[in-house]
Design a protein around this motif. Structure first.
Motif, mmCIF file in Angstrom:
data_model
loop_
_atom_site.group_PDB
_atom_site.id
_atom_site.type_symbol
_atom_site.label_atom_id
_atom_site.label_comp_id
_atom_site.label_asym_id
_atom_site.label_seq_id
_atom_site.Cartn_x
_atom_site.Cartn_y
_atom_site.Cartn_z
ATOM 1 N N GLU A 99 -85.122 0.716 -19.052
ATOM 2 C CA GLU A 99 -84.936 0.809 -20.391
ATOM 3 C C GLU A 99 -83.545 1.201 -20.652
ATOM 4 O OE1 GLU A 99 -83.619 4.074 -21.404
ATOM 5 O OE2 GLU A 99 -83.569 5.209 -19.288
ATOM 6 N N PHE A 100 -82.965 0.835 -21.692
ATOM 7 C CA PHE A 100 -81.451 0.803 -21.959
ATOM 8 C C PHE A 100 -81.340 1.960 -23.255
ATOM 9 C CE2 PHE A 100 -81.762 -2.770 -19.608
ATOM 10 C CZ PHE A 100 -80.807 -2.734 -18.895
ATOM 11 N N LEU A 101 -82.186 2.961 -23.435
ATOM 12 C CA LEU A 101 -82.514 3.852 -24.562
ATOM 13 C C LEU A 101 -81.512 4.643 -24.803
ATOM 14 C CD1 LEU A 101 -86.128 4.323 -24.757
ATOM 15 C CD2 LEU A 101 -84.881 2.388 -25.627
ATOM 16 N N ARG A 102 -80.580 5.075 -25.666
ATOM 17 C CA ARG A 102 -79.728 6.067 -25.827
ATOM 18 C C ARG A 102 -80.411 7.320 -26.460
ATOM 19 N NH1 ARG A 102 -75.434 3.352 -29.766
ATOM 20 N NH2 ARG A 102 -77.852 2.710 -30.230
ATOM 21 N N GLU A 103 -80.124 8.516 -26.071
ATOM 22 C CA GLU A 103 -80.878 9.623 -26.714
ATOM 23 C C GLU A 103 -80.262 9.872 -28.096
ATOM 24 O OE1 GLU A 103 -81.192 13.194 -24.503
ATOM 25 O OE2 GLU A 103 -81.305 12.131 -22.579
ATOM 26 N N LEU A 108 -65.555 4.791 -20.173
ATOM 27 C CA LEU A 108 -65.092 6.293 -20.696
ATOM 28 C C LEU A 108 -64.096 6.907 -20.066
ATOM 29 C CD1 LEU A 108 -68.615 7.681 -21.914
ATOM 30 C CD2 LEU A 108 -66.865 6.554 -23.377
ATOM 31 N N PHE A 135 -67.964 2.674 -27.694
ATOM 32 C CA PHE A 135 -67.912 3.257 -26.368
ATOM 33 C C PHE A 135 -66.429 3.446 -25.876
ATOM 34 C CE2 PHE A 135 -70.660 4.935 -22.933
ATOM 35 C CZ PHE A 135 -71.764 5.475 -23.618
ATOM 36 N N SER A 153 -64.628 6.194 -27.388
ATOM 37 C CA SER A 153 -63.762 7.481 -27.789
ATOM 38 C C SER A 153 -63.582 8.368 -26.704
ATOM 39 C CB SER A 153 -65.003 8.100 -28.861
ATOM 40 O OG SER A 153 -65.183 7.310 -29.814
ATOM 41 N N GLY A 201 -71.647 12.955 -20.127
ATOM 42 C CA GLY A 201 -72.709 13.601 -19.678
ATOM 43 C C GLY A 201 -73.842 13.258 -19.914
ATOM 44 N N CYS A 227 -78.157 10.409 -18.076
ATOM 45 C CA CYS A 227 -78.192 9.334 -17.523
ATOM 46 C C CYS A 227 -76.967 8.897 -16.687
ATOM 47 C CB CYS A 227 -78.392 7.910 -18.243
ATOM 48 S SG CYS A 227 -80.255 8.119 -18.901
ATOM 49 N N PHE A 284 -74.850 17.477 -24.658
ATOM 50 C CA PHE A 284 -74.152 16.581 -24.406
ATOM 51 C C PHE A 284 -73.446 15.687 -25.152
ATOM 52 C CE2 PHE A 284 -75.763 12.313 -23.494
ATOM 53 C CZ PHE A 284 -77.295 12.355 -23.885
ATOM 54 N N LYS A 285 -74.226 15.366 -26.354
ATOM 55 C CA LYS A 285 -73.602 14.460 -27.454
ATOM 56 C C LYS A 285 -74.323 14.884 -28.703
ATOM 57 C CE LYS A 285 -76.682 10.839 -27.187
ATOM 58 N NZ LYS A 285 -77.124 9.246 -27.142
ATOM 59 N N ARG A 302 -63.066 15.896 -29.006
ATOM 60 C CA ARG A 302 -63.932 14.634 -29.390
ATOM 61 C C ARG A 302 -63.040 14.071 -30.613
ATOM 62 N NH1 ARG A 302 -68.513 13.345 -26.715
ATOM 63 N NH2 ARG A 302 -69.535 15.117 -26.172
HETATM 64 C C1 UDX Z 1 -76.956 6.270 -21.834
HETATM 65 C C2 UDX Z 1 -76.898 4.966 -21.947
HETATM 66 O O1 UDX Z 1 -76.159 4.569 -23.164
HETATM 67 C C3 UDX Z 1 -78.225 4.235 -22.296
HETATM 68 O O2 UDX Z 1 -77.973 2.734 -22.324
HETATM 69 C C4 UDX Z 1 -78.973 4.547 -21.122
HETATM 70 O O3 UDX Z 1 -80.486 3.963 -21.097
HETATM 71 C C5 UDX Z 1 -79.194 6.254 -20.492
HETATM 72 O O4 UDX Z 1 -77.793 6.544 -20.498
HETATM 73 P P1 UDX Z 1 -77.204 8.458 -23.403
HETATM 74 O O5 UDX Z 1 -77.190 9.186 -21.942
HETATM 75 O O6 UDX Z 1 -78.225 8.777 -24.044
HETATM 76 O O7 UDX Z 1 -77.468 6.981 -22.896
HETATM 77 O O8 UDX Z 1 -76.079 8.667 -23.982
HETATM 78 P P2 UDX Z 1 -74.647 7.657 -24.490
HETATM 79 O O9 UDX Z 1 -74.817 7.752 -26.063
HETATM 80 O O10 UDX Z 1 -74.629 6.679 -23.964
HETATM 81 O O11 UDX Z 1 -73.474 8.978 -24.221
HETATM 82 C C6 UDX Z 1 -73.208 9.129 -22.792
HETATM 83 C C7 UDX Z 1 -71.982 9.943 -22.759
HETATM 84 O O12 UDX Z 1 -70.854 9.523 -23.052
HETATM 85 C C8 UDX Z 1 -72.260 11.294 -23.666
HETATM 86 O O13 UDX Z 1 -71.803 12.571 -22.912
HETATM 87 C C9 UDX Z 1 -71.240 11.124 -24.787
HETATM 88 O O14 UDX Z 1 -70.829 12.007 -25.223
HETATM 89 C C10 UDX Z 1 -70.212 10.176 -23.934
HETATM 90 N N1 UDX Z 1 -69.408 9.148 -24.677
HETATM 91 C C11 UDX Z 1 -70.098 8.109 -25.303
HETATM 92 C C12 UDX Z 1 -67.887 9.534 -25.121
HETATM 93 O O15 UDX Z 1 -67.375 10.381 -24.497
HETATM 94 N N2 UDX Z 1 -67.330 8.536 -25.881
HETATM 95 C C13 UDX Z 1 -68.039 7.325 -26.392
HETATM 96 O O16 UDX Z 1 -67.290 6.778 -26.722
HETATM 97 C C14 UDX Z 1 -69.409 7.186 -26.076
#
Ligand code: UDX
Length: 453
Positions: free
Chosen positions: A155-159, A219, A253, A255, A261, A264, A328-329, A429
């Motif tokens: 899966e490639f789902l973002r929370e 990142l 991606f 920022s 965190g 994943c 975490f986000k 942020r």
């Molecule tokens: C991630 C992957 O994106 C997803 O494809 C995979 O299946 C699971 O892991 P997720 O953990 O839900 O998803 O969060 P994501 O939106 O990817 O953010 C990960 C972390 O990076 C967060 O802590 C977020 O705050 C940070 N982040 C993300 C940044 O600091 N800057 C950005 O530009 C994007």
């Protein structure tokens, strides 16, 4: 349309999303979980996690008769409404990081052991969780059933956007050494019209790590670049905008933040490092990605120290700080591997007195079933939680924005400034508009910004 009987074992955010979305694509889905109380809540349409659209989709699909919930993996593979067995079984189980970063596969192993004799001939077992390369092969070995195929379908789902991501995927990846089983799994998603990569199981398993570690690297690169911007008087927003127009890089991606965190990226980066170590490959780039992220937390603490005391080595003992955001986000109530919590722990170690506010971590009087995750005696990880942002600002020598909740932009910053001891906001942020803060009498300090200290 071709419908399948699909069992989903595990109703975490991946399992529940998978189950509800596959039902919405017309399949007959039974979801099983060992937590009987959770199953009972799900039957009533109560979803414990914050995931936009998920509760509605669950309710809709349950009413449509395409989705049901049962206790245990065995029931999930056998309890279909028409008394037939599952044709396809999705394993959506936790694979936490065990000792030394090795993924802990006990949940997968236990379910395989429990169900292996129950599967009908020709069943396809699909691993959806992120698992070490070789797990499909290991699962097949444990199943010891020549008539059952094992497929990797990461899966490639973002929370926070899991339902949207499931229904609008960039790609579907299906890996199996038996092409016919891979095609059956790919066919489940046919209506989505997404590009589909059919490959062997090991490549599918590696692809998930390759994607997440690349994102983590992106990142860490941006966070390091933001630090460099501060040192040379450049601005990270302009730099990332400029590089993002290069289609090979892209705007997404990019920022800077307090470090990546969640459930994943930290787990997957460590797990891939393990895979590399085991294969006798020194993956320096990945190690540096992780180290840069760990260092980022300390860098935020140093920034707070400097902003509050005016000195790089100033003391934070008994300095009251208000934290805005702990998840975490934004868009989730998930605290797993949250950089905010790691930074809070470092600030406490340095002697600071913390109070936190997070919009996802406020008790809902209308929904007593729903508890605030991770809260013990009104605190999360020893940090007192308040239900109003102004309370977090009360008497604070600085506010530290740790999660990019968009509603923070709309706060009454003059009211916040009015109750603070010192008008400083450290915005990890780069979420808030510095001019808005200035008008409210506050000094905003971001990451990699021209005005940054
Ligand atoms: C991630 C992957 O994106 C997803 O494809 C995979 O299946 C699971 O892991 P997720 O953990 O839900 O998803 O969060 P994501 O939106 O990817 O953010 C990960 C972390 O990076 C967060 O802590 C977020 O705050 C940070 N982040 C993300 C940044 O600091 N800057 C950005 O530009 C994007």
């Amino acid at each position: 349309m071709f419908t399948r009987r699909v069992a989903v074992v595990g109703t975490g955010y991946v399992g529940l999303t998978t189950g509800a979305c596959l039902a919405s694509l017309g399949h007959q889905v039974v979801c099983g979980d060992i937590d009987a109380a959770k199953v009972e809540r799900l039957r009533r349409g109560v979803v414990d996690i914050v995931e936009p659209g998920l509760a509605e989709l669950v309710t809709e699909q349950v009413s449509a008769g395409r989705l049901s919930f049962v206790v245990g993996a065995s029931s999930a593979v056998t309890d279909f409404p028409d008394e037939l067995d599952a044709e396809i079984v999705f394993l959506c189980l936790p694979t936490p990081m065990g000792v030394g970063g090795v993924a802990d596969l006990r949940a997968v192993e236990a379910v395989v052991e429990e169900t292996r004799h129950l599967l009908a001939a020709g069943t396809v077992v699909v691993n959806k969780s992120t698992v070490p390369v070789g797990t499909a092969a290991r699962t097949a070995e444990l199943l010891d059933r020549a008539d059952v195929s094992v497929v990797s379908n990461p899966e490639f789902l973002r929370e926070g956007s899991a339902v949207h991501d499931f229904l609008n995927p960039d790609r579907i990846v299906v890996g199996c050494d038996a092409a016919e089983a891979a095609e059956r799994v790919a066919a489940l998603y046919a209506r989505l019209g997404a590009p589909t990569v059919l490959t062997d199981a090991a490549s599918a398993e590696l692809m998930k790590y390759a994607a997440n570690c690349f994102l983590a690297m992106k990142l860490s690169y941006v966070n390091a670049m933001a630090e460099l911007c501060e040192r040379v008087g450049a601005d990270i927003s302009d730099v990332t905008e400029g590089i993002g127009y290069d289609r090979r890089i892209g705007q997404a991606f990019l920022s800077p933040g307090p470090g990546w965190g969640g459930s994943c990226l930290p787990k997957d980066t460590h797990a891939l490092l393990q895979v590399a170590d085991a294969a006798d490959f020194e993956f320096r780039l990945l190690r540096a990605t992780i180290d840069t992220n760990t260092r980022q937390r300390q860098r935020i603490v140093d920034k707070v120290r400097h902003a509050v005391t005016g000195r790089r080595a100033g003391s934070l003992t008994r300095v009251r700080l208000g934290l805005l955001g702990l998840t975490f986000k934004a868009g989730t109530d998930d605290l797993r591997d949250s950089p905010a919590l790691a930074i809070a722990a470092l600030l406490r170690q340095a002697g600071a007195e913390l109070v936190a506010y997070d919009p996802a971590l406020v008790a809902d009087p209308n929904n007593p079933d729903k508890t605030v995750p991770g809260m013990v005696d009104g605190m999360i990880d020893g940090v007192p939680l308040v239900s109003d942002p102004v309370e977090a600002a009360q008497g604070a020598e600085a506010l530290v924005v740790l999660t990019e909740w968009p509603q923070f932009r709309q706060l009454d910053w003059s009211a916040m400034a009015g109750v603070m001891k010192q008008p400083t906001v450290i915005d990890t942020r780069n979420l808030l508009d510095p001019a808005t803060l200035r008008r409210a009498g506050l000094t905003g300090i971001g990451l990699g910004r021209r005005e940054a200290a």
